[in-house]
Structure formats: C-alpha cells, structure tokens
Design a protein around this motif. Structure first.
Motif, PDB file in Angstrom:
ATOM      1  N   ARG A   1      34.513 -79.597  64.855  1.00 25.04           N
ATOM      2  CA  ARG A   1      33.078 -79.375  65.035  1.00 25.04           C
ATOM      3  C   ARG A   1      32.738 -79.436  66.514  1.00 25.04           C
ATOM      4  N   TYR A   2      31.828 -78.563  66.923  1.00 25.38           N
ATOM      5  CA  TYR A   2      31.383 -78.552  68.320  1.00 25.38           C
ATOM      6  C   TYR A   2      29.861 -78.593  68.364  1.00 25.38           C
ATOM      7  N   ASN A   3      29.336 -79.746  68.768  1.00 22.81           N
ATOM      8  CA  ASN A   3      27.904 -79.927  68.958  1.00 22.81           C
ATOM      9  C   ASN A   3      27.644 -79.965  70.458  1.00 22.81           C
ATOM     10  N   GLY A   4      26.871 -79.047  70.950  1.00 27.96           N
ATOM     11  CA  GLY A   4      26.588 -79.004  72.376  1.00 27.96           C
ATOM     12  C   GLY A   4      27.249 -77.862  73.103  1.00 27.96           C
ATOM     13  N   LEU A   5      28.199 -77.164  72.455  1.00 27.30           N
ATOM     14  CA  LEU A   5      28.876 -76.044  73.114  1.00 27.30           C
ATOM     15  C   LEU A   5      27.884 -74.952  73.507  1.00 27.30           C
ATOM     16  N   LEU A   6      27.000 -74.596  72.594  1.00 22.25           N
ATOM     17  CA  LEU A   6      26.067 -73.523  72.897  1.00 22.25           C
ATOM     18  C   LEU A   6      25.110 -73.909  74.018  1.00 22.25           C
ATOM     19  N   GLU A   7      24.746 -75.180  74.060  1.00 21.44           N
ATOM     20  CA  GLU A   7      23.886 -75.643  75.159  1.00 21.44           C
ATOM     21  C   GLU A   7      24.619 -75.585  76.495  1.00 21.44           C
ATOM     22  N   LEU A   8      25.936 -75.888  76.497  1.00 22.79           N
ATOM     23  CA  LEU A   8      26.726 -75.766  77.720  1.00 22.79           C
ATOM     24  C   LEU A   8      26.696 -74.336  78.261  1.00 22.79           C
ATOM     25  N   LEU A   9      26.546 -73.376  77.348  1.00 17.22           N
ATOM     26  CA  LEU A   9      26.532 -71.962  77.733  1.00 17.22           C
ATOM     27  C   LEU A   9      25.103 -71.442  77.836  1.00 17.22           C
ATOM     28  N   ASP A  10      24.142 -72.358  78.019  1.00 21.59           N
ATOM     29  CA  ASP A  10      22.730 -72.007  78.176  1.00 21.59           C
ATOM     30  C   ASP A  10      22.143 -71.384  76.921  1.00 21.59           C
ATOM     31  N   GLY A  11      22.647 -71.809  75.773  1.00 25.27           N
ATOM     32  CA  GLY A  11      22.153 -71.302  74.505  1.00 25.27           C
ATOM     33  C   GLY A  11      21.272 -72.315  73.797  1.00 25.27           C
ATOM     34  N   PRO A  12      20.912 -72.032  72.554  1.00 27.75           N
ATOM     35  CA  PRO A  12      20.038 -72.922  71.792  1.00 27.75           C
ATOM     36  C   PRO A  12      20.763 -74.181  71.337  1.00 27.75           C
ATOM     37  N   GLU A  13      20.002 -75.151  70.878  1.00 23.80           N
ATOM     38  CA  GLU A  13      20.573 -76.411  70.382  1.00 23.80           C
ATOM     39  C   GLU A  13      21.067 -76.212  68.951  1.00 23.80           C
ATOM     40  N   GLU A  14      22.142 -75.462  68.826  1.00 25.24           N
ATOM     41  CA  GLU A  14      22.740 -75.212  67.520  1.00 25.24           C
ATOM     42  C   GLU A  14      24.162 -75.764  67.519  1.00 25.24           C
ATOM     43  N   THR A  15      24.618 -76.169  66.357  1.00 25.37           N
ATOM     44  CA  THR A  15      25.956 -76.749  66.222  1.00 25.37           C
ATOM     45  C   THR A  15      26.846 -75.810  65.422  1.00 25.37           C
ATOM     46  N   GLY A  16      28.134 -76.066  65.505  1.00 21.46           N
ATOM     47  CA  GLY A  16      29.067 -75.214  64.770  1.00 21.46           C
ATOM     48  C   GLY A  16      30.354 -75.941  64.445  1.00 21.46           C
TER      49      GLY A  16
ATOM     50  N   GLU B   1      34.164 -69.314  62.311  1.00 24.09           N
ATOM     51  CA  GLU B   1      33.137 -70.153  62.919  1.00 24.09           C
ATOM     52  C   GLU B   1      31.916 -70.152  62.001  1.00 24.09           C
ATOM     53  N   ALA B   2      31.356 -71.339  61.778  1.00 19.86           N
ATOM     54  CA  ALA B   2      30.101 -71.477  61.036  1.00 19.86           C
ATOM     55  C   ALA B   2      29.108 -72.160  61.969  1.00 19.86           C
ATOM     56  N   ILE B   3      28.102 -71.412  62.412  1.00 17.79           N
ATOM     57  CA  ILE B   3      27.183 -71.887  63.454  1.00 17.79           C
ATOM     58  C   ILE B   3      25.761 -71.939  62.904  1.00 17.79           C
ATOM     59  N   GLY B   4      25.073 -73.043  63.216  1.00 12.50           N
ATOM     60  CA  GLY B   4      23.661 -73.114  62.872  1.00 12.50           C
ATOM     61  C   GLY B   4      23.297 -74.229  61.922  1.00 12.50           C
ATOM     62  N   VAL B   5      24.239 -75.099  61.593  1.00  9.60           N
ATOM     63  CA  VAL B   5      23.910 -76.214  60.710  1.00  9.60           C
ATOM     64  C   VAL B   5      24.867 -77.372  60.988  1.00  9.60           C
ATOM     65  N   GLU B   6      24.342 -78.588  60.950  1.00  7.91           N
ATOM     66  CA  GLU B   6      25.170 -79.789  61.067  1.00  7.91           C
ATOM     67  C   GLU B   6      25.093 -80.542  59.758  1.00  7.91           C
ATOM     68  N   ASP B   7      26.113 -80.338  58.939  1.00  8.10           N
ATOM     69  CA  ASP B   7      26.134 -80.906  57.601  1.00  8.10           C
ATOM     70  C   ASP B   7      27.593 -81.169  57.244  1.00  8.10           C
TER      71      ASP B   7
ATOM     72  N   LEU C   1      40.281 -79.371  73.483  1.00  5.24           N
ATOM     73  CA  LEU C   1      39.120 -78.726  74.082  1.00  5.24           C
ATOM     74  C   LEU C   1      37.963 -79.719  74.210  1.00  5.24           C
ATOM     75  N   ASP C   2      37.185 -79.543  75.274  1.00  2.00           N
ATOM     76  CA  ASP C   2      36.146 -80.522  75.599  1.00  2.00           C
ATOM     77  C   ASP C   2      34.959 -80.499  74.657  1.00  2.00           C
ATOM     78  N   TYR C   3      34.778 -79.389  73.915  1.00  2.00           N
ATOM     79  CA  TYR C   3      33.516 -79.248  73.194  1.00  2.00           C
ATOM     80  C   TYR C   3      33.512 -79.871  71.795  1.00  2.00           C
ATOM     81  N   TYR C   4      34.606 -80.503  71.378  1.00  3.94           N
ATOM     82  CA  TYR C   4      34.654 -81.039  70.021  1.00  3.94           C
ATOM     83  C   TYR C   4      33.835 -82.322  69.872  1.00  3.94           C
ATOM     84  N   THR C   5      33.182 -82.464  68.737  1.00  2.00           N
ATOM     85  CA  THR C   5      32.498 -83.691  68.330  1.00  2.00           C
ATOM     86  C   THR C   5      32.712 -83.859  66.827  1.00  2.00           C
TER      87      THR C   5
END
Length: 419
Positions: free
Chosen positions: A287-302, A130-136, A259-263
């Motif tokens: 890629r999963y954008n929004g997964l961490l927000e679903l879990l009440d986390g920060p707006e970070e992507t992975g 998993e690589a979390i914290g950047v959308e590139d 899985l529902d969290y893919y984008t």
C-alpha cells in the motif's frame, strides 16, 4: 558480429506461446477482478522516479537507464510501473472518474541496470495491478487474494505469502528513529549502502543482502511494536480476512520492501520449490499512502503489486509444470508442381480469411518431404494438389491422425474442416 545487449533476451517462436498463454490468463483474471488495462510510456521524466520511487533507493541511485533527449530533457526508461500509473492518474484527473476506486493493470517491459543472473534481466516484463482511491483493508485483501489466485491458477503449489505492516507515516517515523538508535553505534560494521541509508532510509538496512546475517539485523526492533492503534487495527483486519478466504500467509517483521512510498500493508510472494534458486522472491507490492501527494496529486491512496513474467516461468519450470502448447495447423496443402502451388496460394488466402489456419510448402520439396513438414507443423489435415485435382477442383482431405480420406470440392474445404 552484433550481439544482443547484456541482460536482455530473445524470446524465440518456440517459446512465445508460453508468454502468450500467461498474458492471456493474466488478462482474464484481471477482468474477473474488474481491473481494466492501462498503457503508459516506456520512458518518463526522470524526476517522476526520483520523487515517486525514492532518492535513497537502489533503483534510483544505481539501476535507472537515464538519458538526455534532443531538448536536453532528462528521461528514464521506466524501472517499475506504479509511479507511471500514479502520474497518469494525476494528469488525467482520474479521481473524478465515476467508477471508484480506479482499478487498473499493466503488462510491459521495465528496465533496470543490475547484475544479470538467472531469472533477472536488465529488460524484463512485469504484470502489475493498482487500486487507487480508497483506503480500506478489504481492498488490500482483494489485491492479495488476486495475487495468490494468479499463481495458483498456473498450478503452482510451493508458494509462501509473506506480509507485514509498515504502519502509517507516524508509525514509520517512530520506527525509523528506533532503527537509527539501534544501528548507528556500530554502523561502520555494515556495507557502504547501509551506511548511506542510516539517516535517509534506515528500514532498508533490514533488507540488506550483504549484511542480512549480522546480529544487529537479527535482533533489530520489530516494526509491529511501533505501530499505533489505527495501524494495528488495519493490519489485524487484513489478516483476519485473509484467513477467512483460506489464504495462508506468514507475518515477516523484516519485510520492508525497497521503495519509499509504501505504508501499511507490504507483501512478497515466495517460491519454496526445489531448484527455483537462491533468490526466492516471485513478486512484491504494498500500500502507498502519500505517493500521489509526492507527485503533486490529490490526497488519494492506493495498493498494488508487480510480478515478473520471467520469474513466473522459472517457478513453473522448478515445479515441472508444462503450459499447454498451441494447436497445430488445421490444414497443410502439398503441391506436385508450380501450377498447383499457384492454386494452393489462392486456396490458402480464402481458407485463412475464413478462420482456417493453413500453410503450404514454399521450398519446392518432394511430396514425402512436404508430408514430413506437415507433421512437424502439427497439421490435422492435408490435401495434395496435382494436375487431376486442378481439373476437377476436388482433393482428398486426409485426417492425419486416423488416415481417413474424403473427397472434397475446393469451395467446401473450410466448411468440412469446421465440421
């Protein structure tokens, strides 16, 4: 007689070397790509997977091993690794780590209650990153290139990388609307799972194994046509850079993942080797954008992937690739009587603690049988201890390949073997 639970397996000593070789190589590759290991619990709060994996998925609805603990809390054996990593990322506030993005890998057992078949178990082992914290797009390319290199590093040739873009949340929403309009008038022709998904996760209908030959799936709207400009540009950058690295891929517009969290980027690695089986998927991710927000986390992507060790072993078998067997013993000590066995036991301890792999006979067999045992264990050298050797504290060190012998003092055996 108590037997192993259905859908599980014993990995016996004659085969564990394969697993160890694979795990060591995976760890080394992860290190080269600057991914560090993370270890999460085997069981988590059930809600983590309901929210993180998705309430409309087969994993949550049909396959999870869920139980109540003594505190009446609902817990689930982890069915996949991404949700656990996301939970750990949030709980440990890893968004504040100095090194960004946070790049981790895991390797361990997962659990899904599904029909047992070749290469699919209810307890299986996944290696994932998993690589979390950047959308590139370039981090997507890094993950995809790492995946391809992993399989190539084991000598596999018959590989097919399938990729697709699910787009951002807006693109996905518009595509879901188009799918509902496409399927709803004739949804009664589909299986019960597809009928239940038509309004919760219509993209999963495209991935249905029962109805995959249905004409409506064959001529369904294409996701790419519903991507907005930003999503198209993102996908084009991924493809361009894969091409620049010389990585072959195939765009698969029906690839949606379960899985529902893919984008954005979704992908699967397939094996086209003869004999691999009807289920050709080796692994998948996205890629999963929004997964961490679903879990009440920060707006970070992975972005990440997970591969099955069991299916990797099947692919190696299908292509006739043998993994290197471990080296045999450095030394086998044969003994002629009980006193020699006592001395051999002391010698073994000293040799082993000095880095020598060594063993002896414990079944009180005759010398010929001991020599056969030494050969079975792949011993490079042997010594025979009897009354004379105990008196002189010297033994004949025999090279089992050449037959050459050399008289060596007990205290010098380790240094001679090192030479």
């Amino acid at each position: 007689m108590i037997q192993i639970p259905r859908g599980t397996q014993d990995v016996l000593p004659k085969d564990t070397y394969k697993w160890q070789y694979i795990e060591n190589q995976l760890n080394e590759i992860a290190k080269n790509f600057n991914y560090a290991e993370i270890r999460t619990p085997i069981f988590e709060a059930t809600d983590l997977f309901v929210r993180g994996v998705g309430g409309s998925t087969d994993i949550v609805n049909k396959e999870m091993y869920t139980f109540k603990d003594k505190g009446d809390r609902s817990l689930t054996l982890r069915p996949e690794g991404t949700a656990s990593v996301a939970r750990s990322y949030i709980e440990n506030k890893m968004q504040h780590d100095v090194n960004q993005p946070v790049k981790v890998f895991y390797n361990g057992p997962m659990f899904r209650y599904e029909r047992s078949q070749k290469g699919r178990f209810r307890q299986f082992v996944q290696f994932g990153v998993e690589a979390i914290g950047v959308e590139d797009p370039l981090i997507d390319v890094e993950v995809l290139s790492m995946l391809m290199y992993i399989y190539q590093s084991f000598g596999l040739k018959h590989l097919k990388l399938h990729i697709n873009s699910i787009g951002d949340h807006n693109s996905r929403a518009q595509y879901n609307e188009a799918l509902v309009k496409h399927f709803e008038p004739r949804i009664d022709e589909f299986c019960s799972d597809c009928q239940s998904r038509i309004h919760t996760n219509p993209m999963r209908i495209l991935d249905c194994k029962k109805d995959r030959d249905h004409e409506l799936i064959q001529n369904a709207p294409i996701m790419y046509d519903y991507l907005n400009d930003e999503s198209k540009a993102y996908f084009e950058t991924v493809k361009e850079n894969l091409t620049a690295l010389g990585i072959d891929y195939e765009v698969d517009y029906n690839l949606v993942r379960g899985l529902d969290y893919y984008t954005h980027t979704a992908f699967e690695m397939m094996s086209s080797a003869d004999g691999f089986g009807a289920i050709t998927t080796l692994c998948g991710g996205g890629r999963y954008n929004g997964l961490l927000e679903l879990l009440d986390g920060p707006e970070e992507t992975g972005i990440g992937f997970a591969l099955s060790i069991e299916r990797l072993l099947l692919a190696l078998e299908a292509e006739g690739i043998e993994l290197p067997e471990p080296e045999g013993l450095d030394l086998y000590i044969c003994t002629l009587d009980s006193q020699a066995a006592v001395t051999a036991n002391r010698l073994l301890y000293n040799l082993r603690t000095n880095g020598v792999s060594a063993d002896m006979d414990y079944k009180h067999r005759k010398l010929k049988a001991q020599m056969k045992d030494a050969n079975r264990k792949g011993a490079k050298y042997t010594i025979v201890l009897g009354e004379n050797e105990l008196e002189t504290k010297q033994a004949e060190l025999k090279n089992m390949e050449t037959g050459e012998t050399k008289s060596v003092h007990f205290e010098e055996i380790a240094s001679h073997l090192e030479e």
